[in-house]
Design a protein around this motif. Structure first.
Motif, PDB file in Angstrom:
ATOM      1  N   ALA A  83       0.881  -1.060   0.044  1.00  0.00           N
ATOM      2  CA  ALA A  83      -0.064   0.000   0.119  1.00  0.00           C
ATOM      3  C   ALA A  83       0.936   1.448   0.043  1.00  0.00           C
ATOM      4  O   ALA A  83       1.985   1.139   0.707  1.00  0.00           O
ATOM      5  N   ASP A  84       0.347   2.252  -0.731  1.00  0.00           N
ATOM      6  CA  ASP A  84       0.985   3.500  -0.682  1.00  0.00           C
ATOM      7  C   ASP A  84       0.089   4.487  -0.851  1.00  0.00           C
ATOM      8  O   ASP A  84      -0.759   4.841  -1.788  1.00  0.00           O
ATOM      9  N   GLY A  85      -0.073   5.549   0.209  1.00  0.00           N
ATOM     10  CA  GLY A  85      -1.215   6.679   0.296  1.00  0.00           C
ATOM     11  C   GLY A  85      -1.544   7.277   1.380  1.00  0.00           C
ATOM     12  O   GLY A  85      -0.952   6.961   2.356  1.00  0.00           O
ATOM     13  N   THR A  86      -2.463   8.178   1.281  1.00  0.00           N
ATOM     14  CA  THR A  86      -2.866   8.902   2.695  1.00  0.00           C
ATOM     15  C   THR A  86      -3.578   8.035   3.322  1.00  0.00           C
ATOM     16  O   THR A  86      -4.130   6.802   2.889  1.00  0.00           O
ATOM     17  N   ILE A  87      -3.799   8.607   4.528  1.00  0.00           N
ATOM     18  CA  ILE A  87      -4.960   7.745   5.583  1.00  0.00           C
ATOM     19  C   ILE A  87      -6.078   7.377   4.574  1.00  0.00           C
ATOM     20  O   ILE A  87      -6.782   6.466   4.681  1.00  0.00           O
ATOM     21  N   ASP A  88      -6.684   8.513   4.080  1.00  0.00           N
ATOM     22  CA  ASP A  88      -7.856   8.426   3.189  1.00  0.00           C
ATOM     23  C   ASP A  88      -7.778   7.308   2.138  1.00  0.00           C
ATOM     24  O   ASP A  88      -8.664   6.580   1.939  1.00  0.00           O
ATOM     25  N   ASP A  89      -6.677   7.223   1.341  1.00  0.00           N
ATOM     26  CA  ASP A  89      -6.595   6.353   0.452  1.00  0.00           C
ATOM     27  C   ASP A  89      -6.396   5.090   1.004  1.00  0.00           C
ATOM     28  O   ASP A  89      -7.072   3.866   0.454  1.00  0.00           O
ATOM     29  N   LEU A  90      -5.727   4.715   2.423  1.00  0.00           N
ATOM     30  CA  LEU A  90      -5.897   3.382   3.025  1.00  0.00           C
ATOM     31  C   LEU A  90      -7.140   2.938   3.337  1.00  0.00           C
ATOM     32  O   LEU A  90      -7.477   1.698   3.294  1.00  0.00           O
ATOM     33  N   ARG A  91      -7.997   4.005   3.767  1.00  0.00           N
ATOM     34  CA  ARG A  91      -9.284   3.680   4.278  1.00  0.00           C
ATOM     35  C   ARG A  91     -10.186   3.227   3.136  1.00  0.00           C
ATOM     36  O   ARG A  91     -11.060   2.276   2.953  1.00  0.00           O
ATOM     37  N   GLU A  92     -10.143   3.824   2.108  1.00  0.00           N
ATOM     38  CA  GLU A  92     -10.746   3.453   0.874  1.00  0.00           C
ATOM     39  C   GLU A  92     -10.355   1.701   0.473  1.00  0.00           C
ATOM     40  O   GLU A  92     -11.195   1.142  -0.161  1.00  0.00           O
ATOM     41  N   GLN A  93      -9.084   1.970   0.232  1.00  0.00           N
ATOM     42  CA  GLN A  93      -8.521   0.691  -0.221  1.00  0.00           C
ATOM     43  C   GLN A  93      -9.081  -0.513   0.602  1.00  0.00           C
ATOM     44  O   GLN A  93      -9.102  -1.949   0.296  1.00  0.00           O
ATOM     45  N   THR A  94      -9.428  -0.323   1.951  1.00  0.00           N
ATOM     46  CA  THR A  94      -9.567  -1.466   2.991  1.00  0.00           C
ATOM     47  C   THR A  94     -10.875  -1.535   3.239  1.00  0.00           C
ATOM     48  O   THR A  94     -11.501  -2.620   3.759  1.00  0.00           O
ATOM     49  N   GLY A  95     -11.796  -0.365   2.823  1.00  0.00           N
ATOM     50  CA  GLY A  95     -13.095  -0.537   3.037  1.00  0.00           C
ATOM     51  C   GLY A  95     -13.584   0.041   4.677  1.00  0.00           C
ATOM     52  O   GLY A  95     -14.600  -0.251   4.941  1.00  0.00           O
ATOM     53  N   LEU A  96     -12.515   0.569   5.090  1.00  0.00           N
ATOM     54  CA  LEU A  96     -12.742   0.945   6.744  1.00  0.00           C
ATOM     55  C   LEU A  96     -12.777   2.301   6.701  1.00  0.00           C
ATOM     56  O   LEU A  96     -11.839   3.209   6.859  1.00  0.00           O
ATOM     57  N   LYS A  97     -13.962   3.191   6.732  1.00  0.00           N
ATOM     58  CA  LYS A  97     -14.589   4.400   6.350  1.00  0.00           C
ATOM     59  C   LYS A  97     -13.692   5.262   7.403  1.00  0.00           C
ATOM     60  O   LYS A  97     -13.186   6.578   7.048  1.00  0.00           O
ATOM     61  N   ASN A  98     -13.679   4.815   8.658  1.00  0.00           N
ATOM     62  CA  ASN A  98     -13.186   5.524   9.562  1.00  0.00           C
ATOM     63  C   ASN A  98     -11.975   5.051  10.330  1.00  0.00           C
ATOM     64  O   ASN A  98     -12.015   5.252  11.595  1.00  0.00           O
ATOM     65  N   GLY A  99     -11.390   4.112   9.681  1.00  0.00           N
ATOM     66  CA  GLY A  99     -10.353   3.216  10.221  1.00  0.00           C
ATOM     67  C   GLY A  99      -9.187   4.319  10.810  1.00  0.00           C
ATOM     68  O   GLY A  99      -8.795   5.104   9.948  1.00  0.00           O
ATOM     69  N   THR A 100      -8.490   3.557  11.814  1.00  0.00           N
ATOM     70  CA  THR A 100      -7.208   4.395  12.137  1.00  0.00           C
ATOM     71  C   THR A 100      -6.207   3.527  11.394  1.00  0.00           C
ATOM     72  O   THR A 100      -6.443   2.712  10.913  1.00  0.00           O
ATOM     73  N   LEU A 101      -5.065   4.211  11.684  1.00  0.00           N
ATOM     74  CA  LEU A 101      -3.979   3.683  10.972  1.00  0.00           C
ATOM     75  C   LEU A 101      -3.585   2.324  11.135  1.00  0.00           C
ATOM     76  O   LEU A 101      -3.298   1.445  10.546  1.00  0.00           O
ATOM     77  N   ASP A 102      -3.848   1.939  12.702  1.00  0.00           N
ATOM     78  CA  ASP A 102      -3.447   0.625  12.987  1.00  0.00           C
ATOM     79  C   ASP A 102      -4.667  -0.300  12.588  1.00  0.00           C
ATOM     80  O   ASP A 102      -4.198  -1.404  12.007  1.00  0.00           O
ATOM     81  N   SER A 103      -5.840   0.123  12.520  1.00  0.00           N
ATOM     82  CA  SER A 103      -6.826  -0.995  11.849  1.00  0.00           C
ATOM     83  C   SER A 103      -6.692  -1.138  10.440  1.00  0.00           C
ATOM     84  O   SER A 103      -6.896  -2.101   9.884  1.00  0.00           O
ATOM     85  N   VAL A 104      -6.283  -0.257   9.574  1.00  0.00           N
ATOM     86  CA  VAL A 104      -6.210  -0.392   8.143  1.00  0.00           C
ATOM     87  C   VAL A 104      -4.744  -1.216   8.126  1.00  0.00           C
ATOM     88  O   VAL A 104      -4.787  -2.021   7.326  1.00  0.00           O
ATOM     89  N   TYR A 105      -3.954  -0.983   8.758  1.00  0.00           N
ATOM     90  CA  TYR A 105      -2.601  -1.734   8.714  1.00  0.00           C
ATOM     91  C   TYR A 105      -3.008  -3.424   8.976  1.00  0.00           C
ATOM     92  O   TYR A 105      -2.441  -4.186   8.160  1.00  0.00           O
TER      93      TYR A 105
END
Length: 255
Positions: free
Chosen positions: A222-244
């Protein structure tokens, strides 16, 4: 001398880099960039390939394949010149026991071709920030691990390079030291300098990193902003810990 002309200059580029310590690759097809004036978090478990990636950027390891560019020039061709545009702060402090703090700063000046008057002027505010002004003429044997880490930080930040590479910067620092370092990094970003930082403390990284590069099993996933990572994982309000955790498959308890 390399001159930056672009409004959004590319400071560092890794292009399909595969490499490691032997013929067996540790990292595979790593591809990312860092632009002028951004803080990028390099995230991954121990053994994921973060340190190997950093050693390739520093020119300590040669890629099996791929290309690394600093300010648009291949690091293979300008290895020594490239190093003048970056500073590196390792996870564990590396100091010379026979040199005082002042002498460490002077040695840094010689390594980067900066006159002593200029570097001590730059160091003055950093010594205040990290509360080490009274320790200038003391030797590292009298310093705690946290103080030694602060010496490393001072010696890196007095250079004022285009790129800082920092490996686990918060280890050994007290809460005031951590907050001082964060403020310093944010200030350097405002001066259009860039930072690549490897860290396990995701909650802190989430506060100020502009972008995240996640490496898992030697590959960039993965490579992106926190919003990019949330979109990639489907975790709309996810923390960096949760998307990781979601991205690396450790998400059995993440909803």
């Amino acid at each position: 001398m390399i001159i930056l002309k672009d409004v959004e200059a590319m400071i560092l580029e890794l292009k399909d880099v595969t490499g490691g310590y032997s013929k067996t690759p540790v990292i595979h097809n790593i591809d990312f960039n860092i632009k002028e004036g951004e803080i990028v978090g390099l995230i991954g478990l121990n053994g994921a390939g973060k340190s190997t990636t950093i050693k390739h950027i520093l020119g300590l390891l040669q890629p099996h394949s791929g290309r690394i560019e600093v300010l648009g020039k291949s690091i293979t061709n300008i290895k020594d010149q490239a190093r003048t545009h970056m500073t590196y702060i390792p996870e564990s402090p590396i100091l010379y026991e026979e040199l005082t703090l002042r002498e460490h700063i002077h040695m840094t000046a010689m390594a980067y071709g900066i006159d002593e008057q200029t570097i001590m002027k730059r160091a003055d505010g950093l010594l205040d920030l990290f509360r080490l002004k009274k320790e200038l003429d003391k030797f590292p044997t009298h310093f705690s691990k946290g103080m030694k880490q602060k010496v490393m930080l001072i010696c890196a930040f007095v250079v004022q390079p285009e790129l800082y590479i920092i490996d686990e910067p918060f280890l050994g620092l007290d809460p005031i030291g951590i907050e001082s370092l964060i403020n310093l990094m944010v200030e350097e970003r405002s001066n259009n300098r860039s930072i690549l930082m490897s860290t396990h403390i995701l909650s802190t990284a989430e506060r100020y990193c502009d972008r995240y590069i996640i490496i898992h099993d030697g590959r960039k996933i993965a490579d992106g902003t926190i919003d990019d990572l949330r979109e990639q994982t489907g975790l709309k309000n996810g923390t960096l810990d949760s998307v990781y955790l979601k991205l690396t498959g450790g998400d059995s308890h993440v909803s």
